[in-house]
Design a protein around this motif. Structure first.
Motif, PDB file in Angstrom:
ATOM      1  N   ASP A 216      -0.767   0.890 -14.715  1.00 56.54           N
ATOM      2  CA  ASP A 216      -0.362  -0.407 -14.174  1.00 56.54           C
ATOM      3  C   ASP A 216      -1.562  -1.283 -13.816  1.00 56.54           C
ATOM      4  OD1 ASP A 216      -1.330   0.611 -11.753  1.00 56.54           O
ATOM      5  OD2 ASP A 216       0.635   0.812 -10.824  1.00 56.54           O
ATOM      6  N   GLY A 217      -2.771  -0.712 -13.906  1.00 54.35           N
ATOM      7  CA  GLY A 217      -3.979  -1.479 -13.640  1.00 54.35           C
ATOM      8  C   GLY A 217      -4.294  -1.650 -12.168  1.00 54.35           C
ATOM      9  N   TRP A 218      -3.488  -1.045 -11.308  1.00 53.95           N
ATOM     10  CA  TRP A 218      -3.663  -1.185  -9.866  1.00 53.95           C
ATOM     11  C   TRP A 218      -3.755   0.164  -9.147  1.00 53.95           C
ATOM     12  CZ3 TRP A 218      -4.659  -5.399  -6.897  1.00 53.95           C
ATOM     13  CH2 TRP A 218      -4.574  -6.635  -7.543  1.00 53.95           C
ATOM     14  N   THR A 219      -2.739   0.987  -9.313  1.00 55.79           N
ATOM     15  CA  THR A 219      -2.608   2.192  -8.499  1.00 55.79           C
ATOM     16  C   THR A 219      -3.723   3.195  -8.774  1.00 55.79           C
ATOM     17  OG1 THR A 219      -0.206   1.888  -8.619  1.00 55.79           O
ATOM     18  CG2 THR A 219      -1.015   3.985  -7.756  1.00 55.79           C
ATOM     19  N   ILE A 220      -4.402   3.612  -7.708  1.00 52.49           N
ATOM     20  CA  ILE A 220      -5.436   4.640  -7.787  1.00 52.49           C
ATOM     21  C   ILE A 220      -4.847   5.937  -7.224  1.00 52.49           C
ATOM     22  CG2 ILE A 220      -7.753   5.333  -7.085  1.00 52.49           C
ATOM     23  CD1 ILE A 220      -7.756   2.838  -8.805  1.00 52.49           C
ATOM     24  N   VAL A 221      -4.931   7.037  -7.971  1.00 54.75           N
ATOM     25  CA  VAL A 221      -4.366   8.314  -7.533  1.00 54.75           C
ATOM     26  C   VAL A 221      -5.441   9.394  -7.532  1.00 54.75           C
ATOM     27  CG1 VAL A 221      -2.057   7.730  -8.399  1.00 54.75           C
ATOM     28  CG2 VAL A 221      -3.651   9.005  -9.857  1.00 54.75           C
ATOM     29  N   THR A 222      -5.189  10.454  -6.779  1.00 51.12           N
ATOM     30  CA  THR A 222      -6.114  11.592  -6.769  1.00 51.12           C
ATOM     31  C   THR A 222      -6.055  12.306  -8.115  1.00 51.12           C
ATOM     32  OG1 THR A 222      -4.417  13.050  -5.835  1.00 51.12           O
ATOM     33  CG2 THR A 222      -5.852  11.918  -4.289  1.00 51.12           C
ATOM     34  N   LEU A 223      -7.195  12.812  -8.551  1.00 48.12           N
ATOM     35  CA  LEU A 223      -7.259  13.454  -9.858  1.00 48.12           C
ATOM     36  C   LEU A 223      -6.473  14.760  -9.883  1.00 48.12           C
ATOM     37  CD1 LEU A 223      -8.587  12.838 -12.604  1.00 48.12           C
ATOM     38  CD2 LEU A 223     -10.508  14.290 -11.906  1.00 48.12           C
ATOM     39  N   ASP A 224      -6.387  15.444  -8.726  1.00 49.92           N
ATOM     40  CA  ASP A 224      -5.687  16.731  -8.683  1.00 49.92           C
ATOM     41  C   ASP A 224      -4.247  16.627  -8.204  1.00 49.92           C
ATOM     42  OD1 ASP A 224      -6.063  16.210  -6.002  1.00 49.92           O
ATOM     43  OD2 ASP A 224      -7.446  17.879  -5.648  1.00 49.92           O
ATOM     44  N   GLY A 225      -3.769  15.403  -7.942  1.00 45.47           N
ATOM     45  CA  GLY A 225      -2.381  15.216  -7.534  1.00 45.47           C
ATOM     46  C   GLY A 225      -2.084  15.567  -6.088  1.00 45.47           C
ATOM     47  N   LYS A 226      -3.112  15.877  -5.298  1.00 46.42           N
ATOM     48  CA  LYS A 226      -2.892  16.188  -3.885  1.00 46.42           C
ATOM     49  C   LYS A 226      -2.836  14.898  -3.062  1.00 46.42           C
ATOM     50  CE  LYS A 226      -4.916  20.821  -4.025  1.00 46.42           C
ATOM     51  NZ  LYS A 226      -5.955  21.742  -3.477  1.00 46.42           N
ATOM     52  N   PRO A 227      -2.241  14.957  -1.865  1.00 45.11           N
ATOM     53  CA  PRO A 227      -2.067  13.738  -1.060  1.00 45.11           C
ATOM     54  C   PRO A 227      -3.381  13.099  -0.628  1.00 45.11           C
ATOM     55  CG  PRO A 227      -0.663  15.515  -0.258  1.00 45.11           C
ATOM     56  CD  PRO A 227      -1.604  16.121  -1.238  1.00 45.11           C
ATOM     57  N   SER A 228      -3.278  11.800  -0.324  1.00 41.97           N
ATOM     58  CA  SER A 228      -4.410  11.042   0.178  1.00 41.97           C
ATOM     59  C   SER A 228      -3.951  10.192   1.358  1.00 41.97           C
ATOM     60  CB  SER A 228      -4.973  10.135  -0.922  1.00 41.97           C
ATOM     61  OG  SER A 228      -6.092   9.410  -0.473  1.00 41.97           O
TER      62      SER A 228
END
Length: 272
Positions: A216-228
């Motif tokens: 989406d060009g916006w959302t940044i997520v953790t590479l391992d899928g764990k919470p932030s």
């Protein structure tokens, strides 16, 4: 170039910051299982405009929303959606507003119902790291002192400190000099000067510090899928000491939380 503010400008910035604080307080009662982040976004826009301010993110850098809502493994910049929040989720709500020509920029990570103990611990540590960073925003210190305080504390719990995204100066623009990383070395970086105003915002991951951006060009997520987790305050350097412009008091009032965590950063008592 760092742009110091006059005492009058700092008070105007406080008013802008408090618009955002009040908005987060209003949203605190709305965050619950079954609610969509799109509905939160609509409520926030109406609330900000009712306070005589303008949403600070909407349209800026082509941002399509008033809020940025980052759920679970989303670190920051999550776009609101029609996906309902679920029991055990966390959602970081980042909000901006413009009033009197100045920006307020403020974030809080909310629990949705009952969350796992390890997730709650992540939130507690991240928020505490915010205040540890704020304590370093004082006469004689430098940018690296804030980053070191946040990084040293969070990494002692095995958490990952995001490198690619940072805090920043704040004023008539959302992003002013200097950048305020959440990692660094003591005594390094630009020196703090009287009247400067910044947003300090630790973004801390339960696992790796590495992140990626979604399509989406916006959302940044953790590479391992764990919470932030993400918490943010607006702060001015007044008489050589950090002065909070924003507050979590409205959030705490809505959630029935008693706290005096902000007291040391206020020269005047906050009146809600």
């Amino acid at each position: 170039m760092i742009i110091p503010k006059t005492s009058e400008e700092i008070e105007l910035m406080r008013e802008a910051a408090l618009v955002v604080s009040k908005t987060l307080g209003m949203l605190a009662s709305e965050v619950k299982p079954g609610v969509t982040t799109n509905s939160l976004n609509e409520k926030a826009e109406a609330f900000i405009r009712d306070l005589g301010a303008v949403p600070g993110f909407l349209g800026l850098y082509d941002c399509p929303s008033t809020l940025l809502t980052s759920v679970n493994e989303a670190v920051v910049h999550g776009l609101p959606t029609d996906i309902p929040l679920e029991e055990g989720d966390i959602v970081a709500i980042d909000c901006g507003a413009v009033l009197h020509g100045f920006y307020g920029d403020h974030a809080y990570t909310f629990e949705v119902g009952e969350v796992a103990p390890e997730t709650r611990k992540l939130l507690e540590v991240t928020k505490e790291s915010l205040y540890r960073g704020i304590r370093q925003f004082k006469k004689g210190n430098r940018v690296g002192d804030i980053g070191y305080a946040i990084q040293n504390y969070c990494e002692s719990f095995g958490y990952g400190v995001v490198r690619e995204l940072v805090g920043h100066g704040l004023g008539t623009k959302l992003h002013e000099d200097p950048e305020i990383p959440n990692y660094g070395k003591r005594g390094r970086g630009k020196k703090f000067i009287e009247g400067m105003t910044i947003a300090i915002e630790p973004m801390i991951n339960m696992g790796t510090h590495k992140v990626k951006q979604l399509k989406d060009g916006w959302t940044i997520v953790t590479l391992d899928g764990k919470p932030s987790a993400h918490f943010e305050h607006d702060v001015a350097l007044v008489d050589g000491k950090p002065e909070l412009l924003s507050t979590f008091a409205y959030v705490y009032e809505a959630l029935g939380i008693q706290s005096d965590e902000e007291k040391e950063f206020r020269q005047k008592e906050l009146v809600l």
